[in-house]
Design a protein around this motif. Structure first.
Motif, PDB file in Angstrom:
ATOM      1  N   LEU A  75      -3.055 -15.541   4.595  1.00  0.00           N
ATOM      2  CA  LEU A  75      -1.895 -14.648   4.704  1.00  0.00           C
ATOM      3  C   LEU A  75      -0.596 -15.401   4.455  1.00  0.00           C
ATOM      4  N   PRO A  76       0.448 -14.745   3.971  1.00  0.00           N
ATOM      5  CA  PRO A  76       0.500 -13.311   3.704  1.00  0.00           C
ATOM      6  C   PRO A  76      -0.104 -12.945   2.351  1.00  0.00           C
ATOM      7  N   PHE A  77      -0.616 -11.718   2.267  1.00  0.00           N
ATOM      8  CA  PHE A  77      -1.064 -11.159   0.996  1.00  0.00           C
ATOM      9  C   PHE A  77       0.057 -10.258   0.520  1.00  0.00           C
ATOM     10  N   ARG A  78       0.587 -10.583  -0.656  1.00  0.00           N
ATOM     11  CA  ARG A  78       1.762  -9.841  -1.130  1.00  0.00           C
ATOM     12  C   ARG A  78       1.652  -9.624  -2.629  1.00  0.00           C
ATOM     13  N   VAL A  79       2.100  -8.433  -3.074  1.00  0.00           N
ATOM     14  CA  VAL A  79       2.168  -8.146  -4.508  1.00  0.00           C
ATOM     15  C   VAL A  79       3.564  -7.630  -4.833  1.00  0.00           C
ATOM     16  N   SER A  80       3.975  -7.834  -6.059  1.00  0.00           N
ATOM     17  CA  SER A  80       5.286  -7.356  -6.494  1.00  0.00           C
ATOM     18  C   SER A  80       5.186  -6.024  -7.223  1.00  0.00           C
ATOM     19  N   GLU A  81       3.968  -5.653  -7.658  1.00  0.00           N
ATOM     20  CA  GLU A  81       3.727  -4.355  -8.290  1.00  0.00           C
ATOM     21  C   GLU A  81       2.433  -3.785  -7.724  1.00  0.00           C
ATOM     22  N   THR A  82       2.333  -2.459  -7.710  1.00  0.00           N
ATOM     23  CA  THR A  82       1.126  -1.825  -7.197  1.00  0.00           C
ATOM     24  C   THR A  82      -0.087  -2.233  -8.027  1.00  0.00           C
ATOM     25  N   GLN A  83      -1.144  -2.648  -7.341  1.00  0.00           N
ATOM     26  CA  GLN A  83      -2.412  -2.975  -7.990  1.00  0.00           C
ATOM     27  C   GLN A  83      -3.491  -2.036  -7.445  1.00  0.00           C
ATOM     28  N   SER A  84      -4.461  -1.711  -8.297  1.00  0.00           N
ATOM     29  CA  SER A  84      -5.578  -0.887  -7.851  1.00  0.00           C
ATOM     30  C   SER A  84      -6.878  -1.440  -8.413  1.00  0.00           C
ATOM     31  N   ASP A 129      -0.104  15.469  -0.333  1.00  0.00           N
ATOM     32  CA  ASP A 129       0.494  16.513  -1.162  1.00  0.00           C
ATOM     33  C   ASP A 129       1.230  15.848  -2.324  1.00  0.00           C
ATOM     34  N   LEU A 130       0.614  15.867  -3.493  1.00  0.00           N
ATOM     35  CA  LEU A 130       1.200  15.180  -4.643  1.00  0.00           C
ATOM     36  C   LEU A 130       2.385  15.933  -5.246  1.00  0.00           C
ATOM     37  N   SER A 131       2.700  17.095  -4.677  1.00  0.00           N
ATOM     38  CA  SER A 131       3.927  17.787  -5.094  1.00  0.00           C
ATOM     39  C   SER A 131       5.120  17.329  -4.260  1.00  0.00           C
ATOM     40  N   ASN A 132       4.857  16.542  -3.219  1.00  0.00           N
ATOM     41  CA  ASN A 132       5.913  16.054  -2.345  1.00  0.00           C
ATOM     42  C   ASN A 132       6.480  14.762  -2.918  1.00  0.00           C
ATOM     43  N   GLU A 133       7.691  14.819  -3.439  1.00  0.00           N
ATOM     44  CA  GLU A 133       8.293  13.660  -4.088  1.00  0.00           C
ATOM     45  C   GLU A 133       8.584  12.527  -3.104  1.00  0.00           C
ATOM     46  N   ASN A 134       8.499  12.803  -1.804  1.00  0.00           N
ATOM     47  CA  ASN A 134       8.735  11.765  -0.804  1.00  0.00           C
ATOM     48  C   ASN A 134       7.470  11.003  -0.429  1.00  0.00           C
ATOM     49  N   LEU A 135       6.324  11.424  -0.975  1.00  0.00           N
ATOM     50  CA  LEU A 135       5.097  10.673  -0.743  1.00  0.00           C
ATOM     51  C   LEU A 135       5.239   9.296  -1.391  1.00  0.00           C
ATOM     52  N   PHE A 136       4.465   8.326  -0.890  1.00  0.00           N
ATOM     53  CA  PHE A 136       4.537   6.995  -1.493  1.00  0.00           C
ATOM     54  C   PHE A 136       4.493   7.092  -3.017  1.00  0.00           C
ATOM     55  N   PRO A 137       5.436   6.464  -3.725  1.00  0.00           N
ATOM     56  CA  PRO A 137       5.357   6.428  -5.189  1.00  0.00           C
ATOM     57  C   PRO A 137       4.017   5.911  -5.696  1.00  0.00           C
ATOM     58  N   PRO A 157       3.391  -2.776  -2.925  1.00  0.00           N
ATOM     59  CA  PRO A 157       4.576  -3.498  -2.452  1.00  0.00           C
ATOM     60  C   PRO A 157       5.522  -2.557  -1.717  1.00  0.00           C
ATOM     61  N   ALA A 158       6.462  -3.136  -1.002  1.00  0.00           N
ATOM     62  CA  ALA A 158       7.402  -2.337  -0.220  1.00  0.00           C
ATOM     63  C   ALA A 158       8.111  -1.297  -1.077  1.00  0.00           C
ATOM     64  N   ALA A 159       8.463  -1.657  -2.322  1.00  0.00           N
ATOM     65  CA  ALA A 159       9.211  -0.741  -3.177  1.00  0.00           C
ATOM     66  C   ALA A 159       8.453   0.533  -3.473  1.00  0.00           C
ATOM     67  N   ASP A 160       7.122   0.497  -3.444  1.00  0.00           N
ATOM     68  CA  ASP A 160       6.307   1.682  -3.724  1.00  0.00           C
ATOM     69  C   ASP A 160       5.745   2.303  -2.458  1.00  0.00           C
ATOM     70  N   ALA A 161       6.260   1.842  -1.300  1.00  0.00           N
ATOM     71  CA  ALA A 161       5.787   2.393  -0.024  1.00  0.00           C
ATOM     72  C   ALA A 161       6.996   2.813   0.799  1.00  0.00           C
ATOM     73  N   PHE A 162       7.287   2.097   1.894  1.00  0.00           N
ATOM     74  CA  PHE A 162       8.372   2.509   2.777  1.00  0.00           C
ATOM     75  C   PHE A 162       9.747   2.075   2.307  1.00  0.00           C
ATOM     76  N   GLY A 163       9.787   1.240   1.276  1.00  0.00           N
ATOM     77  CA  GLY A 163      11.078   0.783   0.792  1.00  0.00           C
ATOM     78  C   GLY A 163      11.655  -0.326   1.645  1.00  0.00           C
ATOM     79  N   ALA A 164      12.928  -0.641   1.413  1.00  0.00           N
ATOM     80  CA  ALA A 164      13.570  -1.782   2.058  1.00  0.00           C
ATOM     81  C   ALA A 164      13.698  -1.621   3.567  1.00  0.00           C
ATOM     82  N   ALA A 165      13.608  -0.386   4.063  1.00  0.00           N
ATOM     83  CA  ALA A 165      13.744  -0.163   5.501  1.00  0.00           C
ATOM     84  C   ALA A 165      12.474  -0.510   6.258  1.00  0.00           C
ATOM     85  N   GLY A 166      11.325  -0.601   5.548  1.00  0.00           N
ATOM     86  CA  GLY A 166      10.064  -0.795   6.242  1.00  0.00           C
ATOM     87  C   GLY A 166       9.747   0.409   7.111  1.00  0.00           C
ATOM     88  N   ASN A 167       8.903   0.213   8.102  1.00  0.00           N
ATOM     89  CA  ASN A 167       8.578   1.269   9.059  1.00  0.00           C
ATOM     90  C   ASN A 167       8.347   0.619  10.422  1.00  0.00           C
TER      91      ASN A 167
END
Length: 343
Positions: A75-84, A129-137, A157-167
């Motif tokens: 740890l830590p495990f971190r990515v800068s772009e979403t991977q699948s 709900d993929l029509s909800n624009e507030n869902l994780f990008p 990564p944070a940018a595609d999840a909770f953003g800079a505020a975290g949770n």
């Protein structure tokens, strides 16, 4: 004080577990914060999602790292772009943009290795709900095109999840990567109106004409007796799952006063359904009691006495009437509610 819009107070309290954080508008302070985040990210090389796997042998799946428990990895495990990474392929219906996806998932914090969320302990699914624009990008971009039955690993990564505020509620920092194991159980177009078997209502209730595309026409015939207890009458019985206390429901609704049939609110004029937690005291009691246990897809007529709506009108005091606690205090209310989803 409760708003006449029964979901309004609920929105602020709804848990935003899989919704992206809202960026804060500001000046140099925000830019500096973003710069600091970028510096932290660049200091740690991207993790390799191919090194992760899923152990499904136990009671609940566990994410592993080079065949060891994830928390024991480097740890830590971190990515800068979403991977699948695909774990297994399904052969069910294809997921399309705007669909409602039923899914099971396990989420782990890539920084701490701690499990954050899991649907497996309760043996349940959640609706994305993929029509909800507030869902994780990451979900909005990754899930369309997949099929029901697919299982996959996601590093977000944070940018595609909770953003800079975290949770903070979940213990997720501003630069923490989230690792998800997800099963796509099913996918379907979201409901836009009630659908199911029509039910003949009991006599002596307000009359309803509804097409599901616009506000219902509700008529209280002269001589109709005002009920002293809550009436919850199914008009269309949907074939979906039962609404459970603690879920968030998505509804279209129309509300009128029993006393004169005057409409005071409806969701159709706003052009979108309302969403709010149900059965947990976030809406008027008549909604909590009248909708829990109903099925998704149903159209329900609610006739709600004042005591289960916005309270009784204040009594006269020394010849003067105190100001009402709410503009609808003392009113029996009539709602027609189309239950479009429960998550």
């Amino acid at each position: 004080m409760r708003s006449p819009r029964p979901w309004l107070a609920a929105l602020a309290a709804a848990p935003l577990l899989l919704l992206a954080g809202c960026a804060t508008e500001g000046g140099d302070g925000d830019a500096a914060s973003q710069s600091d985040d970028a510096a932290v990210t660049s200091a740690v090389a991207d993790g390799d999602l191919a090194e992760l796997a899923v152990d499904t042998e136990g009671d609940a799946p566990q994410i592993t790292w080079n065949d060891e428990p994830f928390a024991e990895g480097d740890l830590p495990f971190r990515v800068s772009e979403t991977q699948s990474e695909d774990v297994a392929a399904g052969d069910g219906d294809e997921v399309a943009e705007g669909h409602e996806v039923q899914a099971r998932y396990l989420a782990v914090n890539g920084t701490t290795g701690e499990q954050l969320l899991s649907t497996y302990e309760a043996d349940e699914t959640v609706t994305l709900d993929l029509s909800n624009e507030n869902l994780f990008p990451a979900f909005l971009e990754t899930l369309p095109g997949r099929s029901a039955g697919d299982t996959l690993l996601l590093a977000i990564p944070a940018a595609d999840a909770f953003g800079a505020a975290g949770n903070p509620q979940l213990g997720v920092g501003a630069d923490d990567t989230l690792v998800f194991y997800m099963e796509v159980v099913s996918s379907s177009e979201p409901l836009t109106s009630a659908t199911g078997e029509a039910v003949e209502p009991e006599e002596g209730l307000p009359e309803v004409e509804a097409d599901g595309a616009s506000a219902a026409q509700i008529t209280v015939p002269d001589g109709t007796e005002e009920p002293t207890e809550l009436v919850s009458q199914v008009l269309v019985r949907g074939e979906g799952a039962e609404v459970q206390a603690g879920q968030t429901v998505k509804v279209h609704y129309t509300g009128v006063k029993f006393s004169d049939g005057e409409g005071f609110d409806n969701s159709y004029d706003r052009g979108e359904p309302a969403e709010f937690p149900i059965g947990v005291g976030r809406v008027i009691p008549g909604w909590d009691e009248g909708l829990v246990g109903q099925t998704v897809g149903s159209r329900v007529l609610l006739v709600i006495p004042a005591a289960q709506a916005y309270g009784e009108a204040p009594a006269d005091t020394d010849g003067a009437t105190a100001p009402p606690a709410h503009e609808l205090a003392g009113e029996t209310l009539v709602f027609v509610v189309d239950i479009l989803g429960a998550y």
